[in-house]
Write a protein that holds these residues in place. Structure first.
Motif, PDB file in Angstrom:
ATOM      1  N   SER A 106       0.844  -1.188   0.000  1.00 40.41           N
ATOM      2  CA  SER A 106       0.000   0.000   0.000  1.00 40.41           C
ATOM      3  C   SER A 106       0.878   1.237   0.000  1.00 40.41           C
ATOM      4  O   SER A 106       1.901   1.297   0.686  1.00 40.41           O
ATOM      5  CB  SER A 106      -0.897  -0.001   1.241  1.00 40.41           C
ATOM      6  OG  SER A 106      -1.503   1.264   1.404  1.00 40.41           O
ATOM      7  N   ARG A 107       0.476   2.272  -0.717  1.00 37.93           N
ATOM      8  CA  ARG A 107       1.291   3.480  -0.760  1.00 37.93           C
ATOM      9  C   ARG A 107       1.306   4.195   0.581  1.00 37.93           C
ATOM     10  O   ARG A 107       2.129   5.056   0.825  1.00 37.93           O
ATOM     11  CB  ARG A 107       0.844   4.414  -1.868  1.00 37.93           C
ATOM     12  CG  ARG A 107      -0.410   5.140  -1.592  1.00 37.93           C
ATOM     13  CD  ARG A 107      -0.713   6.156  -2.690  1.00 37.93           C
ATOM     14  NE  ARG A 107      -1.744   7.020  -2.200  1.00 37.93           N
ATOM     15  CZ  ARG A 107      -1.541   8.160  -1.566  1.00 37.93           C
ATOM     16  NH1 ARG A 107      -0.326   8.589  -1.362  1.00 37.93           N
ATOM     17  NH2 ARG A 107      -2.545   8.867  -1.124  1.00 37.93           N
ATOM     18  N   ASP A 108       0.397   3.846   1.501  1.00 33.96           N
ATOM     19  CA  ASP A 108       0.324   4.500   2.796  1.00 33.96           C
ATOM     20  C   ASP A 108       0.875   3.645   3.935  1.00 33.96           C
ATOM     21  O   ASP A 108       0.631   3.933   5.093  1.00 33.96           O
ATOM     22  CB  ASP A 108      -1.134   4.866   3.105  1.00 33.96           C
ATOM     23  CG  ASP A 108      -1.664   5.885   2.115  1.00 33.96           C
ATOM     24  OD1 ASP A 108      -0.887   6.799   1.740  1.00 33.96           O
ATOM     25  OD2 ASP A 108      -2.827   5.778   1.715  1.00 33.96           O
ATOM     26  N   LEU A 109       1.609   2.602   3.601  1.00 36.89           N
ATOM     27  CA  LEU A 109       2.155   1.733   4.638  1.00 36.89           C
ATOM     28  C   LEU A 109       3.056   2.480   5.610  1.00 36.89           C
ATOM     29  O   LEU A 109       3.821   3.366   5.218  1.00 36.89           O
ATOM     30  CB  LEU A 109       3.007   0.628   4.012  1.00 36.89           C
ATOM     31  CG  LEU A 109       2.289  -0.601   3.509  1.00 36.89           C
ATOM     32  CD1 LEU A 109       3.281  -1.547   2.870  1.00 36.89           C
ATOM     33  CD2 LEU A 109       1.551  -1.304   4.612  1.00 36.89           C
TER      34      LEU A 109
END
Length: 105
Positions: free
Chosen positions: A78-81
């Protein structure tokens, strides 16, 4: 693609009969899979695409080797990890300003 056990016998391909391709696979140049057109039922890539500088050409090559009616399965973080915020250099990104301004934990 990107499969390697690094000598660990517990690491096995995702399904029986799968061909694990890593950078040292015979005929693999790191960009083009060493398989004929329309020769593979499935291409599975896990946590690899985010490390590739030209992902579109790689996906096109995966499409080239996948049989009509076959599947391409791609898993990316996920790009928000949280991990990405801690180690932005580890994950590829198209927006470097996002990495620079990311809070450090």
């Amino acid at each position: 693609m990107g499969f390697s056990s690094y000598g660990d016998a517990r690491v096995v391909p995702i399904v029986h009969g799968a061909i694990g391709v890593d950078i040292d696979y015979p005929g693999y140049d790191g960009k083009h899979l060493p398989f004929d057109d329309d020769s593979q039922d499935t291409v599975y890539s896990s946590h690899c695409l985010e490390h590739i500088s030209d992902p579109l050409s790689v996906i096109q090559d995966w499409h080239r080797v996948t049989k009509i009616g076959g599947h391409i399965i791609i898993a990316v973080p996920s790009r928000d990890l949280f991990e990405r915020r801690r180690r932005p250099h580890h994950y590829g990104t198209k927006n470097t300003s996002e990495c620079i301004s990311a809070p450090r934990y």
